[in-house]
Design an enzyme around this catalytic site. Structure first.
Site, PDB file in Angstrom:
ATOM      1  N   LYS A  18       0.835  -1.210   0.000  1.00 64.04           N
ATOM      2  CA  LYS A  18       0.000   0.000   0.000  1.00 64.04           C
ATOM      3  C   LYS A  18       0.870   1.261   0.000  1.00 64.04           C
ATOM      4  CE  LYS A  18      -2.034  -1.121   3.923  1.00 64.04           C
ATOM      5  NZ  LYS A  18      -1.342  -2.397   4.207  1.00 64.04           N
ATOM      6  N   ARG A  26      -9.894   0.364   8.490  1.00 62.12           N
ATOM      7  CA  ARG A  26      -9.387  -0.956   8.849  1.00 62.12           C
ATOM      8  C   ARG A  26     -10.461  -1.813   9.509  1.00 62.12           C
ATOM      9  NH1 ARG A  26      -3.860  -0.016   8.350  1.00 62.12           N
ATOM     10  NH2 ARG A  26      -2.703  -1.274   9.774  1.00 62.12           N
ATOM     11  N   ARG A  32      11.861  -5.555   5.081  1.00 59.14           N
ATOM     12  CA  ARG A  32      11.519  -4.158   4.806  1.00 59.14           C
ATOM     13  C   ARG A  32      12.441  -3.185   5.538  1.00 59.14           C
ATOM     14  NH1 ARG A  32       5.642  -1.804   5.552  1.00 59.14           N
ATOM     15  NH2 ARG A  32       5.832  -2.738   7.609  1.00 59.14           N
ATOM     16  N   ARG A  63      10.909  -1.263  11.155  1.00 59.63           N
ATOM     17  CA  ARG A  63       9.788  -0.960  12.046  1.00 59.63           C
ATOM     18  C   ARG A  63       9.708  -1.979  13.177  1.00 59.63           C
ATOM     19  NH1 ARG A  63       4.608   0.250   8.317  1.00 59.63           N
ATOM     20  NH2 ARG A  63       3.643  -1.062   9.903  1.00 59.63           N
ATOM     21  N   ARG A  99      -0.618  -8.881  13.466  1.00 59.00           N
ATOM     22  CA  ARG A  99      -1.155  -7.973  12.435  1.00 59.00           C
ATOM     23  C   ARG A  99      -1.960  -8.745  11.405  1.00 59.00           C
ATOM     24  NH1 ARG A  99       4.234  -5.378  10.714  1.00 59.00           N
ATOM     25  NH2 ARG A  99       3.083  -4.276   9.087  1.00 59.00           N
TER      26      ARG A  99
HETATM   27  P1  AP5 Z   1       4.805  -1.596   1.909  1.00 58.26           P
HETATM   28  O1  AP5 Z   1       4.468  -0.773   0.712  1.00 58.26           O
HETATM   29  O2  AP5 Z   1       5.554  -0.972   3.012  1.00 58.26           O
HETATM   30  O3  AP5 Z   1       3.492  -2.352   2.439  1.00 58.26           O
HETATM   31  P2  AP5 Z   1       2.212  -1.808   3.188  1.00 58.26           P
HETATM   32  O4  AP5 Z   1       1.043  -2.423   2.535  1.00 58.26           O
HETATM   33  O5  AP5 Z   1       2.246  -0.321   3.288  1.00 58.26           O
HETATM   34  O6  AP5 Z   1       2.424  -2.510   4.590  1.00 58.26           O
HETATM   35  P3  AP5 Z   1       2.336  -1.945   6.068  1.00 58.26           P
HETATM   36  O7  AP5 Z   1       3.116  -2.882   6.916  1.00 58.26           O
HETATM   37  O8  AP5 Z   1       2.708  -0.489   6.108  1.00 58.26           O
HETATM   38  O9  AP5 Z   1       0.847  -2.110   6.358  1.00 58.26           O
HETATM   39  P4  AP5 Z   1       0.180  -2.101   7.715  1.00 58.26           P
HETATM   40  O10 AP5 Z   1      -1.211  -1.947   7.268  1.00 58.26           O
HETATM   41  O11 AP5 Z   1       0.467  -3.241   8.569  1.00 58.26           O
HETATM   42  O12 AP5 Z   1       0.856  -0.875   8.494  1.00 58.26           O
HETATM   43  P5  AP5 Z   1       0.399   0.601   8.820  1.00 58.26           P
HETATM   44  O13 AP5 Z   1       1.583   1.446   8.848  1.00 58.26           O
HETATM   45  O14 AP5 Z   1      -0.743   0.988   7.969  1.00 58.26           O
HETATM   46  O15 AP5 Z   1       5.614  -2.870   1.356  1.00 58.26           O
HETATM   47  C1  AP5 Z   1       6.059  -3.886   2.247  1.00 58.26           C
HETATM   48  C2  AP5 Z   1       7.424  -4.427   1.792  1.00 58.26           C
HETATM   49  O16 AP5 Z   1       7.274  -5.092   0.538  1.00 58.26           O
HETATM   50  C3  AP5 Z   1       8.489  -3.354   1.566  1.00 58.26           C
HETATM   51  O17 AP5 Z   1       9.711  -3.891   1.914  1.00 58.26           O
HETATM   52  C4  AP5 Z   1       8.418  -3.095   0.053  1.00 58.26           C
HETATM   53  O18 AP5 Z   1       9.652  -2.625  -0.470  1.00 58.26           O
HETATM   54  C5  AP5 Z   1       8.074  -4.482  -0.480  1.00 58.26           C
HETATM   55  N1  AP5 Z   1       7.250  -4.471  -1.689  1.00 58.26           N
HETATM   56  C6  AP5 Z   1       6.207  -3.643  -1.964  1.00 58.26           C
HETATM   57  N2  AP5 Z   1       5.657  -3.948  -3.162  1.00 58.26           N
HETATM   58  C7  AP5 Z   1       6.381  -5.008  -3.649  1.00 58.26           C
HETATM   59  C8  AP5 Z   1       6.292  -5.782  -4.846  1.00 58.26           C
HETATM   60  N3  AP5 Z   1       5.366  -5.548  -5.785  1.00 58.26           N
HETATM   61  N4  AP5 Z   1       7.180  -6.789  -4.999  1.00 58.26           N
HETATM   62  C9  AP5 Z   1       8.112  -7.048  -4.049  1.00 58.26           C
HETATM   63  N5  AP5 Z   1       8.240  -6.346  -2.904  1.00 58.26           N
HETATM   64  C10 AP5 Z   1       7.380  -5.336  -2.701  1.00 58.26           C
HETATM   65  O19 AP5 Z   1      -0.157   0.419  10.294  1.00 58.26           O
HETATM   66  C11 AP5 Z   1       0.726   0.122  11.348  1.00 58.26           C
HETATM   67  C12 AP5 Z   1      -0.042   0.011  12.649  1.00 58.26           C
HETATM   68  O20 AP5 Z   1      -0.665   1.263  12.948  1.00 58.26           O
HETATM   69  C13 AP5 Z   1      -1.188  -1.004  12.650  1.00 58.26           C
HETATM   70  O21 AP5 Z   1      -0.755  -2.297  12.961  1.00 58.26           O
HETATM   71  C14 AP5 Z   1      -2.086  -0.404  13.750  1.00 58.26           C
HETATM   72  O22 AP5 Z   1      -1.569  -0.696  15.023  1.00 58.26           O
HETATM   73  C15 AP5 Z   1      -1.951   1.082  13.521  1.00 58.26           C
HETATM   74  N6  AP5 Z   1      -2.963   1.588  12.580  1.00 58.26           N
HETATM   75  C16 AP5 Z   1      -2.730   2.205  11.387  1.00 58.26           C
HETATM   76  N7  AP5 Z   1      -3.892   2.517  10.784  1.00 58.26           N
HETATM   77  C17 AP5 Z   1      -4.872   2.089  11.618  1.00 58.26           C
HETATM   78  C18 AP5 Z   1      -6.285   2.106  11.536  1.00 58.26           C
HETATM   79  N8  AP5 Z   1      -6.924   2.636  10.483  1.00 58.26           N
HETATM   80  N9  AP5 Z   1      -6.988   1.555  12.555  1.00 58.26           N
HETATM   81  C19 AP5 Z   1      -6.369   1.041  13.639  1.00 58.26           C
HETATM   82  N10 AP5 Z   1      -5.040   0.993  13.775  1.00 58.26           N
HETATM   83  C20 AP5 Z   1      -4.288   1.508  12.769  1.00 58.26           C
HETATM   84 MG    MG Z   2       2.411   1.075   4.879  1.00 55.69          MG
END
Ligand code: AP5
Ligand code: MG
Ligand code: ZN
Length: 216
Positions: free
Chosen positions: A14, A89, A128, A160, A171
């Site tokens: 994402k 979410r 990552r 992270r 997660r």
């Molecule tokens: P990346 O693009 O970083 O993936 P992502 O989908 O953004 O993954 P996240 O881990 O950020 O998602 P998340 O939803 O768990 O975390 P968030 O920060 O939102 O890519 C991942 C890896 O793959 C990277 O190394 C990248 O280089 C690689 N990659 C990407 N595309 C690729 C491809 N095509 N091929 C190969 N490799 C690839 O949330 C974190 C925490 O915050 C949550 O756990 C929760 O505690 C809290 N939080 C955030 N939002 C909310 C909400 N709305 N409600 C409640 N809690 C929330």
């Molecule tokens: Mg992300």
């Protein structure tokens, strides 16, 4: 103008795609994860509360997130469109989003769901490396040009805390239990665009672009 939601499991890509979309279409990238991490870094009350949940890999309570999104979507830069990454979410968050955008006279154009199998997600998160500017790298799949440094801003890359194995497990459980139902929720509203997220970053970006071009 285009108003989008990016949906997908942790590690689906994402953030990687959001950064490219927001640059190409010049719309703000609103990542609730980045907003929470910024609050942790600055030591705010919100950050202190959120950190406990995030380090365990649990979702932060809906009431907190709804407040964040309500504030962020009332900022004027969202008048040219927006891209939500990591929100909603849960079903209550999606319902609140519907109310908020109704209230400000906007509409969602599409919900882009990036689908990636668990074993690939786990490998992506384990390798990552993040930058504080929001850019995301992978030691093997998507390395930066200079080891440990961000291509966009030169910032120092870090791992992270919630990419530790145990937090990743939690997660994924949160994702399947609380977030996955949003796929049906948005399908019923006719907004869902699902795509296979296992291809290259550029292939997935092309597919997302073809969805956006139909909206513009
Ligand atoms: P990346 O693009 O970083 O993936 P992502 O989908 O953004 O993954 P996240 O881990 O950020 O998602 P998340 O939803 O768990 O975390 P968030 O920060 O939102 O890519 C991942 C890896 O793959 C990277 O190394 C990248 O280089 C690689 N990659 C990407 N595309 C690729 C491809 N095509 N091929 C190969 N490799 C690839 O949330 C974190 C925490 O915050 C949550 O756990 C929760 O505690 C809290 N939080 C955030 N939002 C909310 C909400 N709305 N409600 C409640 N809690 C929330
Ligand atoms: Mg992300
Ligand atoms: Zn950076």
């Amino acid at each position: 103008m285009v108003n989008l939601v990016l949906l997908g499991a942790p590690g689906a890509g994402k953030g990687t795609q959001a950064m490219k979309i927001s640059q190409l279409y010049n719309i703000p990238h609103i990542s609730t994860g980045d907003i929470l991490r910024d609050n942790i870094e600055r030591g705010t009350q919100l950050g202190l509360e959120a950190k406990k949940f995030m380090d365990r890999g649990e979702l932060v309570p809906d009431s907190v997130l709804i407040g964040i999104i309500e504030d962020r979507l009332s900022e004027p830069d969202t008048d040219k469109g927006f891209l939500l990454d990591g929100y909603p979410r849960t079903i209550p968050q999606a319902q609140a989003l519907g109310d908020i955008i109704d209230h400000i006279g906007k509409e969602l154009d599409a919900v882009i769901d990036i689908e990636v199998p668990d074993e690939v997600l786990v490998k992506r998160l384990a390798g990552r490396r993040m930058c504080r500017c929001g850019a995301s790298y992978h030691v093997i799949f998507n390395p930066p040009e200079v080891d440990g440094k961000c291509d966009h801003c030169g910032g120092e890359l870090y791992q992270r805390d919630d990419d530790a194995e145990n937090a990743v497990k939690t997660r994924l459980v949160s994702y399947y239990g609380l977030t996955y139902p949003l796929i049906d929720y948005y399908r019923e509203k006719g907004l869902l665009k699902s795509m296979n997220g296992t291809g290259s970053v550029d292939d997935i970006f092309k597919e997302i672009n073809s969805v956006i071009e139909l909206i513009l």
